[in-house]
Structures are given as C-alpha cells and as structure tokens.
Scaffold this motif. Structure first.
Motif: not given
Ligand code: CTP
Ligand code: MG
Length: 169
Positions: A20-21, A24-25, A44-46, A49-50, A94, A98, A101-102, A108-109, A165
């Motif tokens: 996804p790096v 993704g986008g 960061g989760k698109t 990317g998924f 993943d 996130s 994390k939130r 993000s990141g 990255k």
C-alpha cells in the motif's frame, strides 16, 4: 519448526502489508469521518491501499502456491485461498491498528507499538480456519511474531532511504 516454510507462509501477509505504500492514495477508507473527535482511521488508510494490498498479497500467494506446496495446507487451492485470507486479514489488522491508534490520539504516520504486529496477528487469526490442524506450533508463532517485530522497523528504514516513505518508521 521449519524456517523456510514459515518464511514462505508469510509472503502474502508481508506483501499485503508493504505494497500500500506504493499502491495506496486517494479516498480514505473512513471517508474522512470522525469518531469521538478523532478520525475513525485517518488519511493513512485508503480504499486503494486496502484493495491494492489485498490483491498484491493474493497474487504473490497464488504464484507461490503454483511452485511450492506448503505443508500447512490440504492442497494448492487451500493454500491459494489462505493467501487471499491472510492478505485481507493483514489489511483488516492494519486498519484495526489505526483505529486503536486514533483512539489513543496518535496522529497518522506517527509510530505506535501496534504498527509492527497488529497486521500479522489478524492475518494469523484469519488463516487459522484454513491451516491444517496443529501444524503451526507455539514455537512457530513465536518465530513469526519475533521475525515480524524485527523486519518491520528494518523494512521501514529501507523504504525511507529508497524514497518510498517520508519517515523511517
Ligand atoms: N496506505 C494506504 N492504504 C492502506 C494502508 C496504507 O494508502 N490501507 C499507504 C498510505 O499512504 C500510508 C502508507 O501506506 O501513509 C504507510 O502505511 P502505514 O504506515 O500503515 O500508515 P500511516 O500513514 O502510518 O497511518 P497510521 O498512523 O494510521 O498507521
Ligand atoms: Mg506508519
């Protein structure tokens, strides 16, 4: 414990987690929506990317299944299916990482202890119904978790040096 087989077993998950790096986008999975004053998942989760990560891991697992049959599966078809399930589980893990994390208000990141391992734990959990009974042992699991905890920071440093990255974590 068979290290070669375990490394090959991990290929779909590692490809699904790293691709996804590059792939993704675009539109974020959470559609920019909030949950308790924070983004649900963050930018960061698109979607791309998924889906891209799941497909890349599945293709990698499929190619492996053609050339190499792992002892963890009943047949090549099951191995192929497991590649898909593990890739999907990787992206779910993943995103779950996130989400957590939130909830801890980590941006993000920014690095977080779950970054390196959540994807693998969910991938292994998802794969459990399709692996042959009792074939991966506590030692195998410890090896895969330990290896991932080592490889994840190293691969991020390399991706950062290669310009893929922005940050080295
Ligand atoms: N990525 C994506 N879609 C995903 C997962 C990852 O597009 N489902 C891309 C994003 O460009 C992301 C990059 O891969 O920035 C690195 O992924 P990761 O480190 O997991 O995301 P972070 O940006 O660190 O965001 P978070 O804090 O939510 O983990
Ligand atoms: Mg990150």
């Amino acid at each position: 414990m068979d290290i070669i087989n375990l490394l090959i077993f991990l290929i779909p998950s590692y490809i699904a987690n790293s691709s996804p790096v590059i792939l993704g986008g675009g539109i974020p999975l959470d559609l920019m929506k909030n949950f308790s004053n924070q983004r649900i998942l963050g930018d960061g989760k698109t979607v791309r990317g998924f889906i891209g990560g799941t497909l890349a891991g599945t293709v990698a697992g499929g190619i492996v299944a053609i050339y190499y049959s792992l002892p963890y599966f009943f047949d090549a078809k099951t191995q192929f299916l497991a590649g898909f399930i593990m890739s999907f589980g990787t992206l779910v893990g993943d995103a779950l990482g996130s989400f957590i994390k939130r909830r801890f208000n980590v941006e993000s990141g920014k690095p977080f202890f779950l970054d390196a391992i959540m994807f693998l734990l969910v991938a292994l959990l998802f794969a459990y119904p399709v692996v042959s009974e009792g074939i991966y042992t506590p030692l195998d699991l410890a090896f895969m978790i330990g290896l991932t905890l080592l490889v994840h920071p190293l691969s991020n440093i390399i991706a950062n040096k290669a310009g893929l990255k922005k940050v080295p974590w």
